[in-house]
Write a protein that holds these residues in place. Structure first.
Motif, PDB file in Angstrom:
ATOM      1  N   GLU A   1       0.833  -1.203   0.000  1.00 15.23           N
ATOM      2  CA  GLU A   1       0.000   0.000   0.000  1.00 15.23           C
ATOM      3  C   GLU A   1       0.868   1.254   0.000  1.00 15.23           C
ATOM      4  N   LEU A   2       1.908   1.269   0.828  1.00 13.37           N
ATOM      5  CA  LEU A   2       2.821   2.403   0.881  1.00 13.37           C
ATOM      6  C   LEU A   2       3.519   2.603  -0.461  1.00 13.37           C
ATOM      7  N   ARG A   3       3.939   1.494  -1.069  1.00 13.17           N
ATOM      8  CA  ARG A   3       4.583   1.570  -2.387  1.00 13.17           C
ATOM      9  C   ARG A   3       3.637   2.208  -3.407  1.00 13.17           C
ATOM     10  N   GLN A   4       2.371   1.792  -3.399  1.00 15.45           N
ATOM     11  CA  GLN A   4       1.398   2.298  -4.366  1.00 15.45           C
ATOM     12  C   GLN A   4       1.168   3.798  -4.146  1.00 15.45           C
ATOM     13  N   VAL A   5       1.056   4.222  -2.889  1.00 14.38           N
ATOM     14  CA  VAL A   5       0.843   5.632  -2.594  1.00 14.38           C
ATOM     15  C   VAL A   5       2.030   6.462  -3.069  1.00 14.38           C
ATOM     16  N   VAL A   6       3.234   5.991  -2.824  1.00 15.56           N
ATOM     17  CA  VAL A   6       4.437   6.727  -3.223  1.00 15.56           C
ATOM     18  C   VAL A   6       4.533   6.798  -4.743  1.00 15.56           C
ATOM     19  N   GLU A   7       4.256   5.692  -5.412  1.00 15.45           N
ATOM     20  CA  GLU A   7       4.362   5.675  -6.867  1.00 15.45           C
ATOM     21  C   GLU A   7       3.344   6.625  -7.512  1.00 15.45           C
ATOM     22  N   LYS A   8       2.178   6.783  -6.896  1.00 19.63           N
ATOM     23  CA  LYS A   8       1.133   7.642  -7.456  1.00 19.63           C
ATOM     24  C   LYS A   8       1.179   9.062  -6.901  1.00 19.63           C
ATOM     25  N   ALA A   9       2.160   9.376  -6.069  1.00 22.41           N
ATOM     26  CA  ALA A   9       2.237  10.688  -5.442  1.00 22.41           C
ATOM     27  C   ALA A   9       2.433  11.765  -6.496  1.00 22.41           C
ATOM     28  N   ARG A  10       1.733  12.887  -6.293  1.00 19.29           N
ATOM     29  CA  ARG A  10       1.883  14.021  -7.211  1.00 19.29           C
ATOM     30  C   ARG A  10       3.147  14.788  -6.852  1.00 19.29           C
ATOM     31  N   SER A  11       3.775  15.335  -7.882  1.00 25.84           N
ATOM     32  CA  SER A  11       4.983  16.129  -7.659  1.00 25.84           C
ATOM     33  C   SER A  11       4.604  17.482  -7.075  1.00 25.84           C
ATOM     34  N   MET A  12       5.537  18.092  -6.390  1.00 25.66           N
ATOM     35  CA  MET A  12       5.352  19.445  -5.876  1.00 25.66           C
ATOM     36  C   MET A  12       5.344  20.390  -7.078  1.00 25.66           C
TER      37      MET A  12
END
Length: 180
Positions: free
Chosen positions: A20-31
């Motif tokens: 779950e953490l991996r998925q959230v990080v991979e889909k994180a929006r850039s600043m």
């Protein structure tokens, strides 16, 4: 709930949280105007991979220790049974002579007592060894859980920065020497 079932459940939960953490990080929006997010993806993904490897290794080691413990205990039982059977055979062989019988009975009782003591010591040493390995595994799991929590907290913190609007930034008052 038996320890084995609880341990397997915890192991599955840790892997699910890592995924779950991996998925959230991979889909994180850039600043905005940056190639970075609040959380450095490469660093967090490397940490996740390390944690998964550590959990797998600790789980395999724990399973090996449990299997080894059972083998040692079974071997101790077989040895104790062999010693008891040997003592009975010896007693039956010399039972015709009363004095010899008394001596033999005492020796057989002593052998049985010694066998029980040795079996108990073996079991205690094995239990201590397994407990130490399980304690190490527990520490690894706790560290993994803490790392996952920190990662999630970092991700939650990133979303708080995303809520800042340009109006909110304009309202920030800078010291006079920085205001230009």
């Amino acid at each position: 709930m038996p320890k084995e079932v609880a341990g397997e459940r915890d192991n599955v939960d840790v892997h699910a949280k890592l995924a779950e953490l991996r998925q959230v990080v991979e889909k994180a929006r850039s600043m905005p105007m940056s190639a970075s997010a609040v959380v450095n993806r490469g660093e967090v993904l490397d940490l996740i991979d390390e944690l998964a490897t550590a959990v797998d290794s600790a789980s395999q080691e724990s399973h090996r220790v449990v299997v080894e413990r059972e083998s040692v205990v079974d071997e101790g039982r077989r040895e104790a049974e062999r010693i008891v059977a040997d003592a009975r055979d010896e007693r039956a062989r010399i039972i015709s002579d009363t004095d010899v019988y008394r001596v033999a009975k005492r020796q057989a009782d002593e052998i049985v007592r010694q066998a029980r003591i040795e079996a108990e010591e073996m079991r205690k040493e094995t239990d201590d060894y397994v407990d130490a390995k399980l304690a190490n595994f527990e520490i690894t799991l706790e560290r993994t859980t803490e790392a996952v929590k920190r990662g999630r907290e970092r991700l939650a913190g990133r979303s708080a920065f995303a809520d800042l609007t340009s109006d909110a930034v304009d309202e920030i008052k800078l010291p006079e020497h920085l205001d230009s």
